[in-house]
Enzyme design. Structure first.
Site, PDB file in Angstrom:
ATOM      1  N   LYS A 133       0.821  -1.215   0.000  1.00  0.00           N
ATOM      2  CA  LYS A 133       0.000   0.000   0.000  1.00  0.00           C
ATOM      3  C   LYS A 133       0.851   1.259   0.000  1.00  0.00           C
ATOM      4  O   LYS A 133       0.501   2.246  -0.647  1.00  0.00           O
ATOM      5  CB  LYS A 133      -0.942  -0.013   1.203  1.00  0.00           C
ATOM      6  CG  LYS A 133      -2.045  -1.056   1.084  1.00  0.00           C
ATOM      7  CD  LYS A 133      -2.972  -1.033   2.285  1.00  0.00           C
ATOM      8  CE  LYS A 133      -4.076  -2.070   2.136  1.00  0.00           C
ATOM      9  NZ  LYS A 133      -4.987  -2.078   3.301  1.00  0.00           N
ATOM     10  N   LYS A 228      -8.580 -10.878  -6.005  1.00  0.00           N
ATOM     11  CA  LYS A 228      -9.640 -10.969  -5.007  1.00  0.00           C
ATOM     12  C   LYS A 228     -10.664  -9.844  -5.214  1.00  0.00           C
ATOM     13  O   LYS A 228     -10.298  -8.722  -5.551  1.00  0.00           O
ATOM     14  CB  LYS A 228      -9.005 -10.855  -3.621  1.00  0.00           C
ATOM     15  CG  LYS A 228      -9.945 -11.078  -2.463  1.00  0.00           C
ATOM     16  CD  LYS A 228      -9.157 -10.986  -1.161  1.00  0.00           C
ATOM     17  CE  LYS A 228     -10.078 -11.040   0.045  1.00  0.00           C
ATOM     18  NZ  LYS A 228      -9.328 -10.897   1.302  1.00  0.00           N
ATOM     19  N   LYS A 231     -13.035  -3.929  -2.135  1.00  0.00           N
ATOM     20  CA  LYS A 231     -13.649  -2.606  -2.062  1.00  0.00           C
ATOM     21  C   LYS A 231     -12.792  -1.553  -2.731  1.00  0.00           C
ATOM     22  O   LYS A 231     -13.289  -0.560  -3.264  1.00  0.00           O
ATOM     23  CB  LYS A 231     -13.819  -2.193  -0.588  1.00  0.00           C
ATOM     24  CG  LYS A 231     -14.776  -3.005   0.230  1.00  0.00           C
ATOM     25  CD  LYS A 231     -14.747  -2.456   1.657  1.00  0.00           C
ATOM     26  CE  LYS A 231     -15.644  -3.222   2.585  1.00  0.00           C
ATOM     27  NZ  LYS A 231     -15.609  -2.660   3.948  1.00  0.00           N
TER      28      LYS A 231
END
Length: 365
Positions: A133, A228, A231
């Site tokens: 991230k 996957k 969101k």
């Protein structure tokens, strides 16, 4: 006197029974950022409905984790309430499980700070999600919270003396850090050291075990069968959200990625999208893998997509109706969350007080 003796005997037997057969405790939560989608539902929330009948369960909305990356402050409160309503609409029962918002139990943050003092920075630097991230966002855009949020996750778990934690593949590393941290704090401050400070001695924290979800509960993206369902994916086309209306579900399934192979089959590594869509149908319909193969193996994509769309709508519509009803009764939802926070705080405060004592803090009088 004899009646009193018999009554006391019965009471003692009940106490012993409760002591010996106390339900094991499970804690879990989902972030309120973005929309709750099928991956969250089958990977977590649907499993909670079964777990609440077996374990002492605490399910919370992890709003403190939601601020580790840029977010919209005006939407956080609304999203937290919506996420709680989805929990209940999906079948989480507040008479069986404590449902609450993470920030409503202040002990989460208190324990995180105490644990931070015992967490080697090298442990955090190894966290894969932080590396990924921070690389995407850039060092100047990444806050310290992204580095330290595994400590908050450890606090979430250890605070409630949890026996088990449901974990997916991407969370195993964080649970290992939690276990390591529990053992480290127990070694540094527990046992005789704690007893000398007036405590009970022994372990401060229970070391939690992973609770692996049923196989096949991993839902992949509608646009990439190897990624996957998430969101954070930029395209909403990649996921089926729990609150998507019928027309949008139909459109997403119609446009989802497929392949040019004849027939339909599970577990072919060259056909990840086929495997994913069949898996979604299996989960949403409640059928066995063998039943799905028998029903769908000779279908073309057009026929199967219609079947899958209808199954998704039939399954999600009752959840959406319950969600709307819960959201329309704000006082009911507020009371559920308040009661859940009260129950959670009772356990959490006891843990934090023990940690303060074991670490040598001056107690309140």
């Amino acid at each position: 006197m004899f009646f009193l003796f018999i009554s006391l005997m019965g009471f003692c037997q009940n106490v012993v029974f409760l002591f010996l057969f106390r339900r094991k405790r499970v804690v879990s939560g989902v972030q309120p950022t973005g929309s709750i989608h099928l991956g969250n539902y089958f990977g977590a929330i649907k499993n909670w409905v079964a777990l609440q009948n077996i374990y002492d369960t605490l399910f919370f909305i992890v709003d403190l984790h939601a601020i580790t990356l840029p977010y919209e402050a005006q939407q956080l409160s609304k999203a937290s309430k919506s996420t709680a309503a989805i929990y209940l609409a999906c079948g989480v029962d507040p008479s069986k499980a404590s449902v609450f918002v993470q920030s409503h139990v202040r002990a989460h943050v208190e324990l995180m700070w105490l644990l931070s003092s015992a967490t080697p920075i090298g442990w955090l630097n190894k966290m894969i999600q932080f590396k990924e991230k921070s690389r995407k966002a850039g060092d100047e855009e990444v806050g310290v919270a992204l580095l330290t949020y595994p400590v908050l996750m450890a606090s979430d778990i250890l605070l409630y003396q949890s026996d088990f934690v449901p974990v997916g593949e991407d969370q195993k590393q964080h649970l290992e850090l939690t276990r390591d941290l529990a053992e480290r704090v127990n070694y540094l401050y527990g046992g005789r050291k704690w007893k000398k400070l007036g405590g009970r001695g022994g372990a401060i924290f229970k070391v939690p075990e992973p609770l692996i979800p049923p196989a096949g509960a991993r839902i992949m993206s509608l646009t990439d069968g190897l990624s996957k369902m998430s969101k954070s994916a930029p395209s909403d086309q990649s996921r089926i959200n729990m609150l998507d209306p019928k027309d949008l579900i139909a459109n997403k399934i119609k446009r989802c990625k497929t392949d040019a192979y004849p027939g339909l089959e599970f577990d072919n590594p060259e056909r990840p999208e086929c495997n994913n869509l069949l898996s979604i149908y299996q989960l949403i319909s409640g059928k066995t893998k063998e039943e799905v193969v028998q029903e769908c193996q000779n279908m073309n994509w057009g026929t199967f997509k219609t079947l899958l769309t209808d199954a998704l709508i039939d399954h999600l519509h009752p959840i959406q109706v319950r969600y709307d009803k819960i959201m329309s009764d704000s006082s009911y939802l507020d009371e559920v969350l308040a009661e859940g926070a009260r129950n959670a705080s009772e356990i959490a405060d006891a843990t934090v007080n023990n940690v303060y004592q074991a670490m040598g803090f001056l107690g309140r009088r």
